[in-house]
Motif scaffolding. Structure first.
Motif, PDB file in Angstrom:
ATOM      1  N   UNK A 169       5.377 -27.920 -33.330  1.00 39.46           N
ATOM      2  CA  UNK A 169       6.332 -26.814 -33.579  1.00 39.46           C
ATOM      3  C   UNK A 169       5.514 -25.762 -33.123  1.00 39.46           C
ATOM      4  N   UNK A 170       4.456 -25.344 -33.135  1.00 37.84           N
ATOM      5  CA  UNK A 170       3.621 -24.159 -32.534  1.00 37.84           C
ATOM      6  C   UNK A 170       3.882 -24.372 -30.897  1.00 37.84           C
ATOM      7  N   UNK A 171       3.598 -25.739 -30.537  1.00 36.94           N
ATOM      8  CA  UNK A 171       3.876 -25.994 -28.863  1.00 36.94           C
ATOM      9  C   UNK A 171       5.100 -25.453 -28.484  1.00 36.94           C
ATOM     10  N   UNK A 172       6.174 -25.929 -29.511  1.00 34.82           N
ATOM     11  CA  UNK A 172       7.603 -25.598 -28.999  1.00 34.82           C
ATOM     12  C   UNK A 172       7.878 -24.084 -28.990  1.00 34.82           C
ATOM     13  N   UNK A 173       7.453 -23.083 -30.047  1.00 34.84           N
ATOM     14  CA  UNK A 173       7.481 -21.832 -29.957  1.00 34.84           C
ATOM     15  C   UNK A 173       6.756 -21.139 -28.784  1.00 34.84           C
ATOM     16  N   UNK A 174       5.496 -21.771 -28.384  1.00 32.87           N
ATOM     17  CA  UNK A 174       4.727 -21.064 -27.180  1.00 32.87           C
ATOM     18  C   UNK A 174       5.588 -21.342 -26.140  1.00 32.87           C
ATOM     19  N   UNK A 175       6.218 -22.579 -25.847  1.00 28.79           N
ATOM     20  CA  UNK A 175       6.908 -22.875 -24.621  1.00 28.79           C
ATOM     21  C   UNK A 175       8.202 -21.631 -24.700  1.00 28.79           C
ATOM     22  N   UNK A 176       8.858 -21.661 -25.713  1.00 23.93           N
ATOM     23  CA  UNK A 176      10.130 -20.615 -25.886  1.00 23.93           C
ATOM     24  C   UNK A 176       9.456 -19.342 -25.606  1.00 23.93           C
ATOM     25  N   UNK A 177       8.194 -18.842 -25.943  1.00 23.40           N
ATOM     26  CA  UNK A 177       7.874 -17.522 -25.720  1.00 23.40           C
ATOM     27  C   UNK A 177       7.284 -17.390 -24.186  1.00 23.40           C
ATOM     28  N   UNK A 178       6.813 -18.445 -23.558  1.00 22.21           N
ATOM     29  CA  UNK A 178       6.626 -18.118 -22.245  1.00 22.21           C
ATOM     30  C   UNK A 178       7.730 -18.349 -21.360  1.00 22.21           C
ATOM     31  N   UNK A 179       8.948 -18.982 -21.817  1.00 19.79           N
ATOM     32  CA  UNK A 179      10.064 -18.733 -21.048  1.00 19.79           C
ATOM     33  C   UNK A 179      10.760 -17.528 -21.171  1.00 19.79           C
ATOM     34  N   UNK A 180      10.667 -16.814 -22.229  1.00 21.58           N
ATOM     35  CA  UNK A 180      11.261 -15.273 -22.251  1.00 21.58           C
ATOM     36  C   UNK A 180      10.214 -14.246 -21.703  1.00 21.58           C
ATOM     37  N   UNK A 181       8.926 -14.624 -21.654  1.00 31.19           N
ATOM     38  CA  UNK A 181       8.054 -13.737 -20.970  1.00 31.19           C
ATOM     39  C   UNK A 181       8.268 -13.817 -19.492  1.00 31.19           C
ATOM     40  N   UNK A 182       8.512 -15.124 -18.952  1.00 30.75           N
ATOM     41  CA  UNK A 182       9.022 -15.245 -17.758  1.00 30.75           C
ATOM     42  C   UNK A 182      10.444 -14.715 -16.966  1.00 30.75           C
ATOM     43  N   UNK A 183      11.322 -14.646 -18.173  1.00 33.26           N
ATOM     44  CA  UNK A 183      12.532 -13.971 -17.865  1.00 33.26           C
ATOM     45  C   UNK A 183      12.339 -12.330 -17.742  1.00 33.26           C
ATOM     46  N   UNK A 184      11.445 -11.865 -18.538  1.00 34.69           N
ATOM     47  CA  UNK A 184      11.299 -10.553 -18.870  1.00 34.69           C
ATOM     48  C   UNK A 184      10.680  -9.965 -17.496  1.00 34.69           C
ATOM     49  N   UNK A 185       9.506 -10.913 -17.083  1.00 32.34           N
ATOM     50  CA  UNK A 185       8.815 -10.535 -15.809  1.00 32.34           C
ATOM     51  C   UNK A 185       9.607 -10.264 -14.699  1.00 32.34           C
ATOM     52  N   UNK A 186      10.603 -11.393 -14.587  1.00 33.89           N
ATOM     53  CA  UNK A 186      11.435 -11.507 -13.437  1.00 33.89           C
ATOM     54  C   UNK A 186      12.366 -10.055 -13.440  1.00 33.89           C
ATOM     55  N   UNK A 187      12.851  -9.671 -14.734  1.00 34.68           N
ATOM     56  CA  UNK A 187      13.774  -8.872 -14.834  1.00 34.68           C
ATOM     57  C   UNK A 187      13.118  -7.350 -14.508  1.00 34.68           C
ATOM     58  N   UNK A 188      11.720  -7.402 -14.853  1.00 29.77           N
ATOM     59  CA  UNK A 188      11.065  -6.043 -14.920  1.00 29.77           C
ATOM     60  C   UNK A 188      10.482  -5.913 -13.339  1.00 29.77           C
ATOM     61  N   UNK A 189      10.410  -7.022 -12.618  1.00 26.40           N
ATOM     62  CA  UNK A 189      10.243  -7.028 -11.163  1.00 26.40           C
ATOM     63  C   UNK A 189      11.627  -6.477 -10.557  1.00 26.40           C
ATOM     64  N   UNK A 190      12.330  -6.922 -10.790  1.00 22.23           N
ATOM     65  CA  UNK A 190      13.681  -6.467 -10.158  1.00 22.23           C
ATOM     66  C   UNK A 190      14.063  -4.923 -10.355  1.00 22.23           C
TER      67      UNK A 190
END
Length: 225
Positions: free
Chosen positions: A106-127
């Motif tokens: 469960x913790x691993x799944x939450x970590x995966x989701x958090x990383x995915x959101x961070x990645x999306x935020x980084x892409x948006x911030x870079x744009x």
């Protein structure tokens, strides 16, 4: 303000609206860029920590799986030896390990989701950052053009230049006056020359008339005699 709330504000911000409200657009753009760059560094650091945490969870999950397999092996061994009490104890430990393993998943799944959101935020911030830097270049170009135009206009309306041009016009008028005098002398010479030719023509006319008159008078005398 935390990194995530600040990052959300930046990503969701309308840069055009911010510039419309700003008295110094160039300064606002510089501040936006600085804030974005700082936030991007923090978000990437947070992503690096999240990746490290995920790897740690994966190692613990692997360890739990090995422990569960080991307790399963011991339970089977105990049964073959006729030790049901040990088999039950081994299965109990296996159950505890499987519960821990489920929590880790469960913790691993939450970590995966958090990383995915961070990645999306980084892409948006870079744009957003790329857009802000592009606007900064446009503002700098416009500022340089305006500064050069202002400098040219100020020089055009400089009183020193106007005074110099006034003096130039004064000397120009004096030169024109001198040139007029020269032309006046030439005009006088032309009139004298015209008068001489007119006199010559008049003399020719007078001589011709005189000859004609003498001839007529001479003919009259001859007839009178």
């Amino acid at each position: 303000m935390g990194v995530f709330s600040r990052m959300s504000d930046i990503i969701n911000s309308n840069i055009n609206a911010m510039l419309d409200r700003a008295e110094e657009p160039e300064k606002v753009v510089r501040l936006i860029i600085q804030e974005m760059e700082d936030t991007l560094v923090e978000v990437r650091s947070a992503a690096a920590r999240a990746i490290a945490d995920r790897k740690e969870l994966e190692r613990r999950m692997d360890h739990a799986q090995r422990e569960a397999d080991e307790w399963q092996r011991r339970a089977e061994l105990a049964i073959t030896k006729g030790r049901d009490d040990l088999a039950k104890a081994a299965l109990t430990e296996k159950k505890h390990t499987e519960v821990e393993q489920a929590l880790l998943k469960g913790q691993h799944s939450n970590a995966e989701q958090g990383l995915a959101k961070l990645n999306d935020d980084i892409i948006a911030l870079q744009a957003k950052l790329a857009d802000a830097k592009q606007r900064q270049k446009a503002f700098e170009a416009r500022h340089n053009t305006a500064a050069n135009r202002l400098k040219a206009r100020s020089r055009t309306h400089d009183e020193r230049i106007n005074n110099a041009l006034g003096r130039f016009e004064h000397y120009e008028r004096k030169l024109e006056h001198m040139e007029g005098k020269v032309e006046a002398y030439d005009l006088g010479k032309q009139r004298d020359l015209d008068r001489e030719f007119a006199d010559l023509e008049t003399n020719d006319y007078v001589e011709a008339e005189l000859a004609t008159l003498k001839e007529r008078m001479g003919a009259g005398k001859s007839t009178g005699e």
